[in-house]
Enzyme design. Structure first.
Site, short mmCIF file in Angstrom:
data_model
loop_
_atom_site.label_atom_id
_atom_site.label_comp_id
_atom_site.label_asym_id
_atom_site.label_seq_id
_atom_site.Cartn_x
_atom_site.Cartn_y
_atom_site.Cartn_z
CB SER A 140 33.08 57.84 25.06
OG SER A 140 32.62 58.09 23.75
CE1 TYR A 153 28.93 54.43 25.61
CE2 TYR A 153 29.26 56.03 23.86
CZ TYR A 153 29.75 55.05 24.70
OH TYR A 153 31.07 54.70 24.63
#
Length: 255
Positions: A140, A153
């Site tokens: 990501s 995250y």
């Protein structure tokens, strides 16, 4: 490379029950690959198998569980050689500040995004060396650009990206490619909904006003393109965003 190794087109896709994993499985089957999908939700996997036909099979697997993963990998390897591993299983839990965020949320993200990815890579790496294959990780842009509320995250995705990069370095001279694809804003049915514990209003707000966020199919296109390069061509990293997103903090929304 022998002719048989050149013609192997069998991939394992984790997280294949939804989102980018499911889209990647579809795209690979469309390109003539045989795909084994790994995920926890058997109903979703069975429905996908019914749609895709004989070139898609599946094993129910929780990549955060050692026994479950070992059983799935054993079954995969009994079915023949593996040319590619596409690591799509992952999630975000919560968006609270570091000072007040849940330790369980952080632990869950590390177990899934980092340890789960590592577990599957370790178990399939010998087979990928034998087939002169590819390890592909869906990380990501959160692993590149930290943002407020994204501590757990971002940290887990940064770890996943570093793991892929180090694996690439460690495998130099061996016949395995390592690819990292880092998507920006991707609109899928479940990612933000899971992140916010089923709160659809908060999930919808992530994409509100953004013209044409990426879709799971967009990322699947990157997956198939990277895998179908010649075996001697390693696409080290792909960073892919919608046109409306310059960075996490520079996102165009229609007023």
């Amino acid at each position: 490379m022998t002719e048989s190794k050149k013609t192997i087109k069998r991939a394992v896709v984790t997280g294949a029950s939804s989102g980018i994993g499911q889209a990647s499985a579809r795209a690979l089957v469309d390109k003539g690959w045989k795909v084994v999908g790994l995920a926890r939700r058997e109903d979703n996997l069975k429905a996908l198998a019914d749609q895709l036909g004989q070139n898609f099979t599946y094993e129910v697997c929780d990549v955060t569980d050692e026994d479950s993963t070992q059983a799935a990998v054993d079954a995969v390897l009994k079915g023949g050689p593996v040319k590619a591993l596409v690591n799509c299983a992952g999630a975000a839990f919560g968006k609270d500040p570091v000072a007040t965020s849940s330790l369980d949320d952080w632990r869950g993200m590390y177990e899934l995004n980092v340890i789960g990815t590592l577990r599957v890579i370790q178990k399939l790496l010998p087979a990928l060396k034998e087939s002169e294959g590819t390890v592909l990780v869906i990380s990501s842009t959160a692993g590149i650009e930290p943002y407020e509320g994204g501590g757990g995250y971002c940290a887990s995705k940064a770890a996943e990206r570093v793991m892929a990069r180090i694996l690439r370095l460690e495998l130099i001279g061996q016949p395995v490619r390592v690819v990292d694809i880092a998507p920006g804003l991707v609109h899928t049915d479940e990612f933000s909904l899971k992140r916010f514990g089923g709160d659809s209003d908060r999930a919808d707000a992530v994409y509100a006003g953004v013209p044409d966020p990426l879709t799971a199919d967009d990322i699947a296109g990157c997956v198939t393109w990277a895998l179908e390069q010649p075996d001697t061509v390693d696409i080290d990293q792909i960073v892919v965003r919608p046109r409306a997103e310059g960075s996490y903090t520079k996102l165009y929304r229609r007023s």
